[in-house]
Design a protein around this motif. Sequence first.
Motif, PDB file in Angstrom:
ATOM      1  N   LYS A   1     -13.829 -10.288 -15.003  1.00  0.00           N
ATOM      2  CA  LYS A   1     -14.942 -10.061 -14.091  1.00  0.00           C
ATOM      3  C   LYS A   1     -14.435  -9.464 -12.777  1.00  0.00           C
ATOM      4  N   GLY A   2     -15.092  -8.412 -12.320  1.00  0.00           N
ATOM      5  CA  GLY A   2     -14.714  -7.742 -11.078  1.00  0.00           C
ATOM      6  C   GLY A   2     -13.677  -6.651 -11.257  1.00  0.00           C
ATOM      7  N   GLU A   3     -13.095  -6.529 -12.431  1.00  0.00           N
ATOM      8  CA  GLU A   3     -12.068  -5.508 -12.662  1.00  0.00           C
ATOM      9  C   GLU A   3     -12.681  -4.114 -12.651  1.00  0.00           C
ATOM     10  N   CYS A   4     -11.948  -3.187 -12.067  1.00  0.00           N
ATOM     11  CA  CYS A   4     -12.304  -1.774 -12.120  1.00  0.00           C
ATOM     12  C   CYS A   4     -11.124  -1.023 -12.721  1.00  0.00           C
ATOM     13  N   CYS A   5     -11.350  -0.315 -13.792  1.00  0.00           N
ATOM     14  CA  CYS A   5     -10.246   0.377 -14.455  1.00  0.00           C
ATOM     15  C   CYS A   5     -10.643   1.793 -14.861  1.00  0.00           C
ATOM     16  N   LEU A   6      -9.622   2.608 -15.070  1.00  0.00           N
ATOM     17  CA  LEU A   6      -9.800   3.951 -15.620  1.00  0.00           C
ATOM     18  C   LEU A   6      -9.447   3.902 -17.096  1.00  0.00           C
ATOM     19  N   LEU A   7     -10.315   4.442 -17.927  1.00  0.00           N
ATOM     20  CA  LEU A   7     -10.070   4.511 -19.365  1.00  0.00           C
ATOM     21  C   LEU A   7      -9.983   5.969 -19.782  1.00  0.00           C
ATOM     22  N   TYR A   8      -8.882   6.347 -20.437  1.00  0.00           N
ATOM     23  CA  TYR A   8      -8.695   7.701 -20.951  1.00  0.00           C
ATOM     24  C   TYR A   8      -8.906   7.630 -22.463  1.00  0.00           C
ATOM     25  N   LEU A   9      -9.979   8.256 -22.945  1.00  0.00           N
ATOM     26  CA  LEU A   9     -10.373   8.126 -24.341  1.00  0.00           C
ATOM     27  C   LEU A   9     -10.156   9.431 -25.105  1.00  0.00           C
ATOM     28  N   GLN A  10      -9.367   9.352 -26.188  1.00  0.00           N
ATOM     29  CA  GLN A  10      -9.295  10.495 -27.089  1.00  0.00           C
ATOM     30  C   GLN A  10     -10.648  10.648 -27.780  1.00  0.00           C
ATOM     31  N   SER A  11     -10.916  11.832 -28.290  1.00  0.00           N
ATOM     32  CA  SER A  11     -12.257  12.155 -28.782  1.00  0.00           C
ATOM     33  C   SER A  11     -12.771  11.182 -29.831  1.00  0.00           C
ATOM     34  N   LYS A  12     -11.894  10.688 -30.705  1.00  0.00           N
ATOM     35  CA  LYS A  12     -12.386   9.807 -31.769  1.00  0.00           C
ATOM     36  C   LYS A  12     -12.854   8.463 -31.222  1.00  0.00           C
ATOM     37  N   TYR A  13     -12.410   8.099 -30.004  1.00  0.00           N
ATOM     38  CA  TYR A  13     -12.893   6.888 -29.343  1.00  0.00           C
ATOM     39  C   TYR A  13     -13.988   7.200 -28.322  1.00  0.00           C
ATOM     40  N   ALA A  14     -14.342   8.482 -28.241  1.00  0.00           N
ATOM     41  CA  ALA A  14     -15.400   8.896 -27.307  1.00  0.00           C
ATOM     42  C   ALA A  14     -16.632   9.307 -28.115  1.00  0.00           C
ATOM     43  N   PHE A  15     -16.879  10.625 -28.233  1.00  0.00           N
ATOM     44  CA  PHE A  15     -18.074  11.070 -28.938  1.00  0.00           C
ATOM     45  C   PHE A  15     -17.743  11.858 -30.203  1.00  0.00           C
ATOM     46  N   GLY A  16     -16.461  11.828 -30.603  1.00  0.00           N
ATOM     47  CA  GLY A  16     -16.043  12.356 -31.891  1.00  0.00           C
ATOM     48  C   GLY A  16     -16.335  13.823 -32.115  1.00  0.00           C
ATOM     49  N   SER A  17     -16.446  14.151 -33.412  1.00  0.00           N
ATOM     50  CA  SER A  17     -16.669  15.548 -33.798  1.00  0.00           C
ATOM     51  C   SER A  17     -18.112  15.989 -33.555  1.00  0.00           C
ATOM     52  N   GLU A  18     -19.007  15.018 -33.285  1.00  0.00           N
ATOM     53  CA  GLU A  18     -20.409  15.360 -33.048  1.00  0.00           C
ATOM     54  C   GLU A  18     -20.669  15.735 -31.590  1.00  0.00           C
TER      55      GLU A  18
END
Length: 462
Positions: free
Chosen positions: A223-240
């Motif tokens: 709780k209260g944490e603020c972080c940066l997440l770097y997501l490769q496409s398959k963990y983001a919105f994929g091929s769509e």
Amino acid sequence: MRPHCSVSPHADMTTDQELPPDGQSTTALFTAKGIDVTPNKDQGVIKIVKRLGHAGDRPMIGDKVTVHYTGRLLNRKKFDCTHDRKEPFSFNVGKGQVLKAWDVGVSSMERGEVAVFLCKPEYAYGVAGNPDKIPPNSAVVFEIELLDFHAESLTNDGGILRRIKVKGEGFSNPNEGAKVHVHLEGSCGGRLFDCRDVSFVVGEAEDKGVPFGVDRAMDQMQKGECCLLYLQSKYAFGSEGKAEFKIGPNKDVEYEVTLKDFQRAKECWEMDLNEKLQLAAEVKIKGNQYFKAGRHFQAVIQYQRIVSWLEMECSAKPEEQKRIQDFLLKSHLNLALCYLRMKEPSHVVENCNKVIELDEHNEKALYRRGKARLLRNEFSLAMTDFQQVLQKNTSNRAARAQIAICQNKIKEHHEQDKRIYANMFQKFAEQDAKTGKRKKRKSGVKGEISLKRRRRSQECSS
């Protein structure tokens, strides 16, 4: 996008030449020229920069850093040095893996920077010191070179990287099924495409347009944490991609996530059997919806929840026991099918084996295990599974077709072996022939030498 790069070779360490010969003068030097880098400015860690680093990022909490260092007492006596070991040292910043002075000091550095730190006992080895090396209640000096640092990976494939900007409170984390309230800021190629407060259930984030990678990071946050997440496409919105956010296919994205609050879901041991069975029915529907939509990662999460709740359950009531086994059987079958689509045959075999323990001749489990074994090139085992399917259901055309594939694969494998062994034996024969020729030549030379010796002997004796 990945926050990682290399630096130039390290500079020579000359702390022993630059430190005054006594502790009082050393302290005075740092007081006059140094900067207090402690958060509460208590002079616990004072820093003097010897070489500037590359302007830009500094390590954040959780980042893995690689350093060279030399540690000395105030009388200049060296007690530790990575250069002597010819190997740099790595650790995760802000995780309590090293001295408090290191977490504070290294967080203030840039890549390639070399700095000297005067560390009070309470930030170093404390009242006890370190036997045979550090006297009790001693201030120490560390010269540190920050060689490199990169984000913490939350997955084995490096598809989700995290850097913590603000540390959270306490030690509790959201679990699967928890309700979380977060603030999100998503960007792609420097363009902000999403900025909002949103609530969702962990494991079901995509229902609110939140990427799978953000969902998977939740159980690591406080709780209260603020972080940066770097997501490769398959963990983001994929091929769509995501038309709503104008994100094209196969795009990596970055999210800044603040966990404002959360409410943990009940753990398995906090629920009675009726609660588990009721939740299992709801979660199964959710898993089936994800599977039909082609969201196999998300479907796996739902089916695994059912297994975690019920795999150790038993009931004296026959009707409840039947429901438990039915949920487990269908969940393992569905997990096997998901993993088959995800090309993870080992997990397919594992779940099919669980089904076969419950139902020895289950047609779907035998067929899916056969498909997985075929993916692992275990052709004979796969064919055995498909043959068992036919024994159960002689009209199963898919199993019959798979047997034909297995037979062809086995035949190809045998022919390949024949070619390999034929080439091998041919090489052995050629080698033997060469060896035989060499032996003949040597024998002929020895014969000539022997004949010459006999002639010389005869000439001498005559």
